[in-house]
Design an enzyme around this catalytic site. Sequence first.
Site, PDB file in Angstrom:
ATOM      1  N   ALA A 173      11.377 -32.097   5.211  1.00  0.00           N
ATOM      2  CA  ALA A 173      12.642 -32.642   4.688  1.00  0.00           C
ATOM      3  C   ALA A 173      13.794 -32.136   5.544  1.00  0.00           C
ATOM      4  CB  ALA A 173      12.836 -32.218   3.234  1.00  0.00           C
ATOM      5  N   CYS A 174      14.917 -32.816   5.441  1.00  0.00           N
ATOM      6  CA  CYS A 174      16.133 -32.458   6.164  1.00  0.00           C
ATOM      7  C   CYS A 174      16.484 -31.009   5.874  1.00  0.00           C
ATOM      8  CB  CYS A 174      17.278 -33.371   5.727  1.00  0.00           C
ATOM      9  SG  CYS A 174      18.810 -33.025   6.588  1.00  0.00           S
ATOM     10  N   PRO A 175      16.861 -30.229   6.845  1.00  0.00           N
ATOM     11  CA  PRO A 175      17.186 -30.588   8.229  1.00  0.00           C
ATOM     12  C   PRO A 175      16.050 -30.345   9.224  1.00  0.00           C
ATOM     13  CG  PRO A 175      17.993 -28.391   7.835  1.00  0.00           C
ATOM     14  CD  PRO A 175      17.307 -28.852   6.549  1.00  0.00           C
TER      15      PRO A 175
END
Length: 191
Positions: A16-18
């Site tokens: 998942a981000c980042p």
Amino acid sequence: MNNIKANVTLDAKGLACPMPIVRTKKAMINLVAGQVLEVQATDKGSRADIKAWSESSGHQYLGTIEEGEVLKHYLRKSSNDEFNEKNHPNVINNEELENMLNANENIVVVDVREAAEYAFNHIPSSICIPLGELEYRLNELNKQDYIFVVCRTGNRSDLAAQKLTENGFTNVINVVPGMYQWTGETTGIKG
């Protein structure tokens, strides 16, 4: 179907981000100028994030191909004279923004995280405009307002602040470190 040749393939599936951006930055360091990196990711937000990062860093975003749940992003490494990663110069921290909100300052907070991130936890007065939609929703904002841009860690908001400034917004401030360390008031779905 996919006959695009990449010099290096980076597996960022399930991250998942980042993290897809963090891994992409590290992978780019080891490439020779002109080489192509294929980043395989399952995070839907990675399309806008990787495109925006490549544009701000001077690397060439070639495009994205969807294969089922996997997004394959293609980037070409710039030469050293092309490379110049920009950072938005106007930055404040979470505490400074919280103080301004508590003082009822006349400001606009734009949250550029994905809609699902925003739904679960956000600053009550903030407006959700995901980074990938920002270019098409600029008309929702006033170019003279003081606009504070927030995301999870300060990376997407940095890219968004640059984009706003490039489009004539004069009072844009990036909020760092962002929502993952926000201690002020929040609202959203309690999960």
